[in-house]
Enzyme design. Structure first.
Site, PDB file in Angstrom:
ATOM      1  N   SER A 179       0.707  -1.164   0.244  1.00 58.75           N
ATOM      2  CA  SER A 179       0.072   0.188  -0.092  1.00 58.75           C
ATOM      3  C   SER A 179       0.885   1.558  -0.366  1.00 58.75           C
ATOM      4  O   SER A 179       1.628   1.481  -0.465  1.00 58.75           O
ATOM      5  CB  SER A 179      -0.812  -0.456   1.586  1.00 58.75           C
ATOM      6  OG  SER A 179      -2.311   0.939   0.750  1.00 58.75           O
ATOM      7  N   GLU A 308      -9.598  -5.036  -3.646  1.00 57.53           N
ATOM      8  CA  GLU A 308      -8.651  -3.947  -2.781  1.00 57.53           C
ATOM      9  C   GLU A 308      -9.670  -3.039  -1.600  1.00 57.53           C
ATOM     10  O   GLU A 308     -10.374  -2.648  -0.654  1.00 57.53           O
ATOM     11  CB  GLU A 308      -8.290  -3.383  -3.676  1.00 57.53           C
ATOM     12  CG  GLU A 308      -6.664  -3.922  -4.510  1.00 57.53           C
ATOM     13  CD  GLU A 308      -6.323  -4.138  -3.605  1.00 57.53           C
ATOM     14  OE1 GLU A 308      -6.150  -3.718  -2.032  1.00 57.53           O
ATOM     15  OE2 GLU A 308      -4.904  -4.311  -3.786  1.00 57.53           O
ATOM     16  N   HIS A 404      -7.804  -6.405   0.557  1.00 58.67           N
ATOM     17  CA  HIS A 404      -6.688  -4.957   0.826  1.00 58.67           C
ATOM     18  C   HIS A 404      -6.006  -5.591   2.268  1.00 58.67           C
ATOM     19  O   HIS A 404      -7.357  -5.728   2.970  1.00 58.67           O
ATOM     20  CB  HIS A 404      -6.919  -3.381   1.518  1.00 58.67           C
ATOM     21  CG  HIS A 404      -6.164  -2.710   1.383  1.00 58.67           C
ATOM     22  ND1 HIS A 404      -5.399  -2.502   0.113  1.00 58.67           N
ATOM     23  CD2 HIS A 404      -6.130  -1.776   2.221  1.00 58.67           C
ATOM     24  CE1 HIS A 404      -4.644  -1.614   0.584  1.00 58.67           C
ATOM     25  NE2 HIS A 404      -4.390  -1.037   1.567  1.00 58.67           N
TER      26      HIS A 404
END
Length: 519
Positions: A179, A308, A404
């Site tokens: 990320s 995600e 995610h």
């Protein structure tokens, strides 16, 4: 192994601990504490010391701009940790992991980053703290921009000076992150000052989160005004307590939707202060630098999760509530212009509002920046290996999907860490253990040889490793989205000239728990 391990670094001797068959050294300073006259300055070289420094406790956590309570700690924030199979060895491959989440947190002490499994496989693991939030990324008139990235470079320079003393090979360094950590890796790929500091790179869920100077200046000025500071300068902010500054940024980020008409896409990230395309240290975005031949490609392992955005929508309570108005607003705000909204509806004709919102958010924030980084690195002469995580997190009836942050506890083999138990459950099912082993082996192969074990992602082929209960290498699964974004590199976020439709705000970077390590 009864005697505790000792290593002589360029700055002095450190003494660590034996743990699960490997040695760990924690809280080693790679730069001076960035406080007082050094606050908002570029990192200064660490002081040398006499005698033996105990390296058994993690260094203080940097001030975090998150909606979680973390008590203020010491000011020696710029530290790193080393886990090594054998300090007496030589030539071991090295992974330097950037623990940044949302450009708001950097918690190298998070048990998710426990080096045990990778050290057992023969890898020296370095995890680093660096400045984030206002300390690292406020765009101040009298301070260097992108200080958080400068800290990362200082840590990589420390690795070059010292990692051989821990058994590592300074010529076999892989830098990695997830990320915002992956966004940092993307930036490092193209920064002149980072050249020669690493050989390979790993980037999970790359965000296209870079601001223009105009937007960064306005966001920083608005934040300084909130604080009652005389000006958006280091001089005006230097006497404000760092933890108070971080808490105020948390509140500021929570109200970004109020600036949507002028700040546009930035307000959907929950992060007002992020890396800036400053024209010097970062002259352009990583995608443009690589495709334009102004940066050289390397061995790159890059990928994203299929779902995600799902974590953020579920944890914010918005999942299942999106309306047609929300879908249209998301498409007009985030899809590539001028006809991205129409292209999404044509490519996904059966999709309802929920699926459209989820698809365009996942694409714009993580999936397309990741896929395009693979393409850009290959265009620059590097070798890119792309993956997509499709295994579904089993908690909450599978509603989180392949979300995610799910890949990190799998890759580090820390399924029992807080994020792991939150996403996978208190007792990891056998398929999670098997997938964790597979991803770890791919990491170790890549860190050691530059090849994770599947075909490279080349122009015209777009081969991708789909990580699932039964993994396979196939053409890129998100082909429809890739075609919509063809010809559109992730542009830096900029001031918005025209008003866009409004939708309910979901603070991506400040969702609890995921933001500590992802986001």
């Amino acid at each position: 192994m009864s005697e505790r391990p000792r290593v002589r670094t360029a700055e002095g001797v450190v003494q660590g601990l034996w743990r699960q068959g490997h040695a760990v050294f924690r809280g080693i300073p790679y730069a001076q504490p960035p406080v007082g006259a050094l606050r908002f300055a570029a990192p200064a070289p660490p002081h040398r010391w006499e005698g033996t420094k105990q390296a058994v406790e993690f260094g203080p956590v940097v001030p975090l701009s998150l909606p979680i309570e973390v008590p203020p700690q010491g000011t020696d924030w710029l530290t790193l940790n080393v886990g090594t199979p054998d300090p007496g060895a030589a030539g071991l491959p090295v992974l330097v992991w950037i623990t940044v989440g949302g450009y708001l947190s950097a918690v190298s002490s998070d048990p998710m980053y426990d080096p045990a499994a990778l050290a057992e496989a023969g890898v020296v693991v370095v995890t680093i703290n660096c400045r984030v939030g206002a300390e690292g990324f406020a765009f101040l008139d009298d301070a260097p921009p992108n200080r958080g990235l400068l800290d990362q470079i200082a840590a990589l320079e420390w690795v070059q000076r010292n990692i051989a003393a821990f058994g590592g090979d300074p010529g076999q360094v892989t830098v990695g992150g997830m990320s915002a950590g992956a966004g940092s890796v993307a930036a490092l790929l193209t920064m002149t000052s980072a050249r020669g500091l690493f050989r390979r790179a790993m980037a999970h869920s790359v965000p296209g989160l870079f601001s223009t100077p105009a937007l960064a200046r306005q966001a920083t000025a608005a934040f300084a005004d909130r604080l009652g500071a005389a000006a958006p300068t280091a001089e005006a902010l230097r006497d404000i307590d760092p933890w108070y500054l971080a808490a105020e940024l948390t509140a500021f980020n929570a109200g970004l939707h109020a600036h949507r008409e002028s700040w546009g896409r930035l307000t959907e990230t929950g992060t007002a202060l992020c890396p800036v395309i400053d024209g010097e240290m970062l002259p352009e975005t990583p995608w443009l630098a690589l495709t334009g031949g102004r940066a050289s490609g390397i061995d790159l392992l890059v990928g994203h999760a299929r779902d995600e955005f799902r974590y953020f929508s579920v944890m914010s309570g918005k999942h299942g509530t999106f309306t047609e108005q929300d879908a249209q607003a998301a498409l007009e705000l985030l899809a590539p212009q001028p006809d991205g909204a129409r292209a999404y509806r044509a490519a996904f004709p059966q999709a309802g509002p929920e699926e459209l919102v989820e698809t365009v958010y996942s694409d714009a924030l993580f999936r397309m920046p990741s896929q395009k980084l693979a393409e850009a690195n290959a265009a620059a002469g590097g070798t890119s290996y792309l993956f997509e995580l499709c295994w579904v997190a089993p908690v909450l009836g599978g509603i989180l999907g392949a979300c995610h942050s799910l890949d990190l506890p799998l890759a580090f083999g820390t399924l029992d860490c807080p994020v792991g138990t939150q996403l996978i459950g208190e007792q990891a099912p056998p398929e999670a253990v098997a997938l964790s082993r597979e991803l770890q082996q791919a990491w170790v192969r890549f860190i050691t040889t530059g090849d994770p074990g599947w075909s490279a992602h080349r122009p015209g082929e777009h081969l991708t490793r789909v990580l699932d209960t039964e993994s396979k290498t196939v053409p890129y699964p998100e082909q429809a989205s890739r075609q919509i974004w063809a010809g559109h590199s992730p542009d830096p976020f900029d001031l918005q000239p025209l008003a866009r439709p409004s939708m309910s705000s979901i603070p991506i970077a400040s969702t609890p728990r995921a933001s500590r390590s992802g986001g």
